[in-house]
Design an enzyme around this catalytic site. Sequence first.
Site, PDB file in Angstrom:
ATOM      1  CD  GLU A   1       4.781   3.350  -5.477  1.00 23.58           C
ATOM      2  OE1 GLU A   1       4.908   3.572  -6.747  1.00 23.58           O
ATOM      3  OE2 GLU A   1       5.544   2.356  -5.146  1.00 23.58           O
TER       4      GLU A   1
ATOM      5  CG  ASP B   1       4.982  -0.367  -6.884  1.00 25.77           C
ATOM      6  OD1 ASP B   1       4.142  -0.956  -6.101  1.00 25.77           O
ATOM      7  OD2 ASP B   1       4.731   0.316  -7.937  1.00 25.77           O
TER       8      ASP B   1
ATOM      9  CE1 TYR C   1       4.576  -3.089  -9.285  1.00 30.95           C
ATOM     10  CE2 TYR C   1       6.571  -3.710 -10.341  1.00 30.95           C
ATOM     11  CZ  TYR C   1       5.760  -2.683 -10.004  1.00 30.95           C
ATOM     12  OH  TYR C   1       6.398  -1.409  -9.809  1.00 30.95           O
TER      13      TYR C   1
END
Length: 723
Positions: free
Chosen positions: A9, A105, A310
């Site tokens: 990403e 993601d 994350y």
Amino acid sequence: MSKTVVLAEKPSVGRDIARVLNCTKKGNGYMEGSSYIVTWALGHLVTLADPEIYDDKYKTWKLDDLPMLPDHLKLVVMKKTGKQFNAVKTQLNRNDVREIVIATDAGREGELVARWILEKARVKKPVKRLWISSVTDKAIKDGFKQLKPGDRYLNLYDAAVARSEADWYVGLNATRALTTKFNAQLSGGRVQTPTLAMIQARENEIKAFKPQKFYGIQAVTDKGLKFTWVDAKNNNRMFAKDKAESILQKVKNGSATIVSVDQTHKKKHAAQLYDLTELQRDANRIFNFSGKQTLSIMQKLYEQHKVLTYPRTDSRVISTDIVPTLKDRVKACGVDQYARFANKVLKREFKLSKSVVDNAKVSDHHAIIPTEQSVVLGDLDDKEQKIYDLVVKRFLAVLSEPHEFEQTSVEAEVAGERFTAKGKRVTKQGWKEIYDNRFEDDDDADQKLPKLSKGEAFGKLKVSLTNGETKPPERFTEGGLLQAMENPVRYMSSDEKHLAGSLKETGGLGTVATRADIIEKLFNSQCMDKKGKYLFLTSKGKQLLDLVPEDLRSPALTGEWEQKLGLIADGKLKKDKFIAEMKSYTKEVVQEIKGSDETFKHDNMTGTKCPDCGKLMLEIDNKNGRMLVCQDRSCGNKKNIAKRTNARCPNCHKRLELRGEGEGQMFTCKCGHREKLSTFNKRKQQEKKHKVSKKDVNKYLKNQDDEGFKNNALADALAKFKK
């Protein structure tokens, strides 16, 4: 030999994956190895086309042209990242590429980023999915050993497309309808508008609130032991002063007899691990960071420093597969001020409850915790250290022993009235040690009690009347608003409460990733303002709530959508059916706005007339400065009043504003300094003549005799020592 393209990403994640996969050859927007080619997006590279792509008439905003309901929404490459899209497309379409791994993601939006790129690039090659929660080398290696089939996530992709298209149909049509109908720049969306409505609801509660005086009675023994009066239901407040005074007279000369002494051993566990919203709330409350600022810092700690997992997660628990890695994570973060607590934790055998480990409550990602990568605190800046500190302390606290104490509750009788006293004796500090025992505690009212027994009596009581006043609910801070967006159920009407479960399940209004941006957008559109730490609606925000259809003001609409999007992701509802419903709903929204009799009053109207149409102009304040804009959008006349510049005031060193036009342009400062542009330029030229550049300084130093900069005495001493 055939190769696999890995699509990440962001460039930073792409480079990490490339390193792990031994892709060392650098290309234009990609890195290549013997088996893999790693390339990356820059967030979204592809998006839904603007209305004017479907028909030229949509270039001009007209109420009569609404609603805009194209049969199929088209995808377009975003102009600002077009170069990177072409780089990705070239790699995807290479003849030697047989397979694609989506490494964006792991979530609904990440799926959309990748699949839209594949669709726009017209790639039909086999797809696999990398689904990981941190970008450490170990997590990437483990993830590639357990790649998932791409088809497993097609329903998730459908749900992402459905969400995006529904927002296009409803959001763009509502915004154009509101703007053209009321001749003002107004925006209506299913998340922004309910967020404003919650602030308004809180403001209404505060205005409607009537403070009430309440009374209590306190009895203090000659040894300093404090007792508080309570009624049969254990309430210690009375709202009738005469009742309080009557009880006071009754107990004034009485003695207290202990009726019961109850001792219980209690354990208090640390608060749950952080998800993004809870972290944003604490960072706002403790450091006054905005939600967007916290997310930005977290992103750096995750991507750049790789010391936290994350950030965009709404889970406050971890999954069972993370448990074996916990000790490695403790070792990685157990440095400097954390070492003592980390060593204690490492000696323990973990027996973790469901409030810490629960597979059923982990959504796309587990809670935010440290990674297995060792941290160097000196590499983090001040703000990064603050956020890292919050996460690490919470992580170590959860793995530490509980805080244990002995709670003593004493009940006494004075002239037939009940009085109570509470005391606490700490037997084990446990996790509170990590917070230097300064952790917020709701037991501050507890006192240290002497040893007491049933039947013991106390005379010479000092009895007094206490009083206070009920307080209105607190206005929203940014942290409070983030929490309300996560759980907006109390702002729904009773007939909408059946959607509460869906809202709770999907995390409320917006997502953890978008909430901070939504709040920022409301600031930028002048619908909301901040005074100190509290949020207030502007005149524009209040009027917008009066003008939008009622459905758009309630969190229930999002609840309804998320319920259906969840069914699409589970394969239980067709995307096309949901979109057909959205188109019908869009027609209703536009029709309601068109039929409205309300008007919008600008609170930024000036006395200056537009030179083109003669209507009064509006003063607009934006990040570039202040300007006058004609109130009639079809006229569109604009004129700059003051431009914010990077030039600094010579007196107070604040940024100067540039006002006026042509030769009459002048710099002004808040401190009162005024200077013509021509004078400013002359002054700068003079300063340049006398200013020595860095290059000149370095040149001068190089030409100097090095001996002049040596500590000769020290050099001589060292020379002797060597001999």
